[in-house]
Design an enzyme around this catalytic site. Sequence first.
Site, PDB file in Angstrom:
ATOM      1  N   LYS A 115      10.282   2.793   2.517  1.00  0.00           N
ATOM      2  CA  LYS A 115      10.231   3.989   1.666  1.00  0.00           C
ATOM      3  C   LYS A 115      11.573   4.277   1.017  1.00  0.00           C
ATOM      4  O   LYS A 115      11.623   4.782  -0.094  1.00  0.00           O
ATOM      5  CB  LYS A 115       9.762   5.210   2.469  1.00  0.00           C
ATOM      6  CG  LYS A 115       8.274   5.189   2.755  1.00  0.00           C
ATOM      7  CD  LYS A 115       7.771   6.573   3.132  1.00  0.00           C
ATOM      8  CE  LYS A 115       6.289   6.548   3.452  1.00  0.00           C
ATOM      9  NZ  LYS A 115       5.801   7.840   3.968  1.00  0.00           N
ATOM     10  N   LYS A 198      -3.387  -6.229   4.574  1.00  0.00           N
ATOM     11  CA  LYS A 198      -4.256  -5.083   4.860  1.00  0.00           C
ATOM     12  C   LYS A 198      -4.450  -4.215   3.609  1.00  0.00           C
ATOM     13  O   LYS A 198      -3.520  -4.048   2.831  1.00  0.00           O
ATOM     14  CB  LYS A 198      -3.596  -4.257   5.966  1.00  0.00           C
ATOM     15  CG  LYS A 198      -4.555  -3.399   6.736  1.00  0.00           C
ATOM     16  CD  LYS A 198      -3.838  -2.629   7.829  1.00  0.00           C
ATOM     17  CE  LYS A 198      -4.394  -1.229   7.832  1.00  0.00           C
ATOM     18  NZ  LYS A 198      -3.780  -0.337   8.798  1.00  0.00           N
ATOM     19  N   LYS A 201      -3.561   2.310   1.048  1.00  0.00           N
ATOM     20  CA  LYS A 201      -3.839   3.335   0.036  1.00  0.00           C
ATOM     21  C   LYS A 201      -2.713   3.444  -0.979  1.00  0.00           C
ATOM     22  O   LYS A 201      -2.904   3.980  -2.055  1.00  0.00           O
ATOM     23  CB  LYS A 201      -4.167   4.683   0.692  1.00  0.00           C
ATOM     24  CG  LYS A 201      -3.029   5.350   1.413  1.00  0.00           C
ATOM     25  CD  LYS A 201      -3.458   6.703   1.959  1.00  0.00           C
ATOM     26  CE  LYS A 201      -2.284   7.312   2.725  1.00  0.00           C
ATOM     27  NZ  LYS A 201      -2.561   8.547   3.381  1.00  0.00           N
TER      28      LYS A 201
END
Length: 336
Positions: A115, A198, A201
């Site tokens: 992040k 995976k 979102k």
Amino acid sequence: MYKDKKVVFSGVQPSGQLTIGNYLGAIKNFSAYSEEYRCYYCVVDEHAITVRQNPADLRRRTYETLALYMACGLDPEKNVLFVQSHVSGHAELGWILDCYTMFGELSRMTQFKDKSAKNADNINAGLFTYPALMAADILLYQTEFVPVGSDQKQHLELARDVAERFNRIHGDTFVVPEPLINSTSSARIMSLAEPTKKMSKSDENENATVRILDPRDVIIKKFKRAVTDSGSEIRASEDKPGVTNLMSIYGAFTGKSFEETEREFEGKGYGDFKLAVGEACADALAPVQAEFKRLVADKKYLEEIMLKGAREAAHDSLRTMSKVRRKVGFTEMPRF
Ligand code: TRP
């Protein structure tokens, strides 16, 4: 009586739209837990502001996330559904646990590294201490089990370490939480664009993910574009990650096993199969979407649920909070 039940806690950020990976791998299974456990499901708006948010959007998405939880089958009578910022204990315990979490531990968190690379202009202290707040969410309710995806495993490990450290210093205070791994439907849904990764979102490629609230035509289009493998057979195997992922999704929505699906599509091509997966997915999500639409239009009702959830959660959090306050050496709270 819930006091005899073990506690399950999970949080979801009111940012980004949840995918069928979140639905099949997590939320869809949550409703069954309430039989056995005391379940708290929290919309973590305090976590969300670690990256810059548009306030009006954050507020709207907080309502929407609550509505989506309910539309996915979580009954507010059987679960505690609430918003993190409505229960002051989260921020309060978060601060205390900041003081029991080491700089070095936080520096090793891979999500922080990711992040901060993505938000280079806003690497704020909250982004760094995010896992201590998450530990507070969990420990505040003496949580035994946390249903988490693989991306949150490291944060849960940290929560365990912090709980153990606090208990070592101050004596038994917190239950040390365990991950709850779902055995019945461990559906691990992969990206439609890169089926070895995976489904996430936050994926920037819109074709990689199917959102719970995507309209029917979008769902079908995304499955049509899904990456498949060489060959043309509908068969699950390690060298066919794309087809295998689609078969898992098909199975999760229809209940069909790999063998049944292989038989059903024998002699047929990828085109037919992908259309069938898209239709099965859209059919299964239609009632969830209809319920979501109904709930989101009823803000007053959602606010009643928020109030009820906050009341229960705040009440339940008091025991841990007063114990922690005493253990760290704070003076008794004056009664106003
Ligand atoms: N960090 C989690 C995520 O981004 C959300 C979260 C916050 C959470 N607090 C939690 C998950 C407590 C489980 C338990 O997905």
